[in-house]
Write an enzyme that holds these catalytic residues in place. Structure first.
Site, mmCIF file in Angstrom:
data_model
loop_
_atom_site.group_PDB
_atom_site.id
_atom_site.type_symbol
_atom_site.label_atom_id
_atom_site.label_comp_id
_atom_site.label_asym_id
_atom_site.label_seq_id
_atom_site.Cartn_x
_atom_site.Cartn_y
_atom_site.Cartn_z
ATOM 1 N N ALA A 219 -1.486 1.821 -13.754
ATOM 2 C CA ALA A 219 -1.671 2.148 -15.173
ATOM 3 C C ALA A 219 -2.872 3.060 -15.331
ATOM 4 O O ALA A 219 -3.874 2.905 -14.632
ATOM 5 C CB ALA A 219 -1.878 0.882 -16.002
ATOM 6 N N ASP A 220 -2.751 4.001 -16.244
ATOM 7 C CA ASP A 220 -3.887 4.839 -16.606
ATOM 8 C C ASP A 220 -4.584 4.309 -17.854
ATOM 9 O O ASP A 220 -5.779 4.528 -18.041
ATOM 10 C CB ASP A 220 -3.436 6.282 -16.823
ATOM 11 N N ARG A 221 -3.845 3.619 -18.702
ATOM 12 C CA ARG A 221 -4.443 2.965 -19.861
ATOM 13 C C ARG A 221 -3.481 1.899 -20.359
ATOM 14 O O ARG A 221 -2.282 2.124 -20.460
ATOM 15 C CB ARG A 221 -4.741 3.972 -20.975
#
Length: 351
Positions: free
Chosen positions: A245-247
């Site tokens: 996940a990036d965010r």
């Protein structure tokens, strides 16, 4: 031994240039913030945890070699350059969180009258350097927690088959990896039968980077093109999907590499558990849902060309978002260094 994407020793910072992999393994020297910004923006380094670490270490290198006249000047320099680093790639939250924490630290050190300029510099740099070891420890905990969670659904000593997307290993972190860390832990436990990794168009992080790591670690693996995921789930009995996940929004909606959303939809249809593996630093409690996450858009050339060779018709328009949003309703669990959480329970972790 896992790969080292970041080398930091003797006041020197080097990164493995991921644009050249898998054909060439070349380390690039990062001598300051401008080098750090360019390496992140050009994707010579990528992966949300690695972006934050390289960005912050580039500032540490600059502070070590740059002369400032006062604590006030140092504080202003820190704030300006951290905000600049955040602009290199806006979707990944880790760099923004690290910047906010380090700016707050700089303000505290500045306001403490018992701390002189040199001590302020030393304390600030030490906090950045600690990020490397902390990230590796967090990744190993994510790996252990994820493996345990997946194996709860497969009691006994049976083997599991895992699908992953993009690159979430040593090349995306300080070491070991998040989703790939879960896969490494399953392999160590001798419970992993096989890994399938997607090519991850248009930048091919799966084909170039994840495949490179899996071969390096001698983990049994097969590469597939992105459009094969549905067929794979129908024919190969996939046990679980694990992505990074990036965010992550506080409701569990997750921004990750483009293509993640459609994999989650296919997993739901085929009854395959879909997990997100990410450190707590990837959870943005200021974002209530995925609609509020800014999605970075990349140049058309990434779609129209492979290297210097054009593969798309001249004159065609392109849409190239780097990430998409997977709704929390499609996610079986968020695997973190602190445990595995149902998406709807994330908010309780911050209360």
């Amino acid at each position: 031994m896992s790969l080292r994407a970041i080398k930091y020793e003797n006041n020197s910072l080097e990164i493995l240039d991921q644009l050249l992999l898998p054909a060439h393994s070349k380390y690039v020297s990062i001598k300051g913030v401008e080098d750090g910004w360019k390496a992140i923006n050009k994707m010579q380094v990528r992966g949300a945890p690695a972006i934050a670490i390289v960005g912050c270490l580039s500032l540490a290198i600059e502070i070590k070699h740059e002369k400032v006249d006062s604590k006030r000047d140092l504080r202003q320099e820190i704030e300006g350059k951290l905000n600049y680093l955040v602009s290199s790639r806006p979707t990944a939250v880790n760099m923004k969180k690290a910047a906010d924490d380090l700016i707050a630290l700089a303000n505290r050190l500045y306001e403490d009258e018992n701390i002189n300029l040199e001590t302020m510099k030393s304390r600030f740099i030490s906090d950045i350097e600690a990020m490397l070891e902390a990230d590796i420890a967090d990744n190993k905990a994510i790996g252990e927690n994820g493996a345990k969670e997946i194996l709860l659904k497969f009691p006994g000593d049976g083997l599991v088959r895992i699908l992953t997307h993009c690159n979430t290993g040593s090349l995306a972190t300080a070491g070991y990896g998040t989703a790939l860390g879960v896969i490494r832990s399953l392999h160590t436990l001798k419970r992993l039968e096989h890994v399938y990794c997607t090519e991850t168009r248009p930048y091919n992080q799966g084909a170039r980077l994840t495949a490179y790591e899996l071969v390096h670690d001698k983990i049994p693996a097969t590469l597939i093109v992105d459009s094969m995921v549905g067929a794979l789930m129908k024919q190969r009995n996939i046990s679980a999907v694990v992505v990074g996940a990036d965010r992550v929004a506080i409701n569990g909606d997750t921004a990750n590499k483009i293509g993640t959303y459609q994999i989650a939809v296919l997993a739901k249809y085929h009854g395959v558990a879909f997990y997100v593996a990410a450190p707590f630093t990837s959870i943005d409690r200021k974002i209530s849902n995925g609609d509020q996450i800014i999605i970075e858009e990349r140049p058309d050339r990434e779609i129209t060309h492979v290297g210097e060779h054009r593969i798309a018709a001249q004159g065609i328009s392109c849409w190239n978002p780097a990430f998409d949003i997977t709704p929390a309703s499609l996610i079986a669990g968020i695997i973190t260094e602190k445990g595995v959480f149902l998406p709807e329970k994330l908010k309780e972790c911050f209360q």
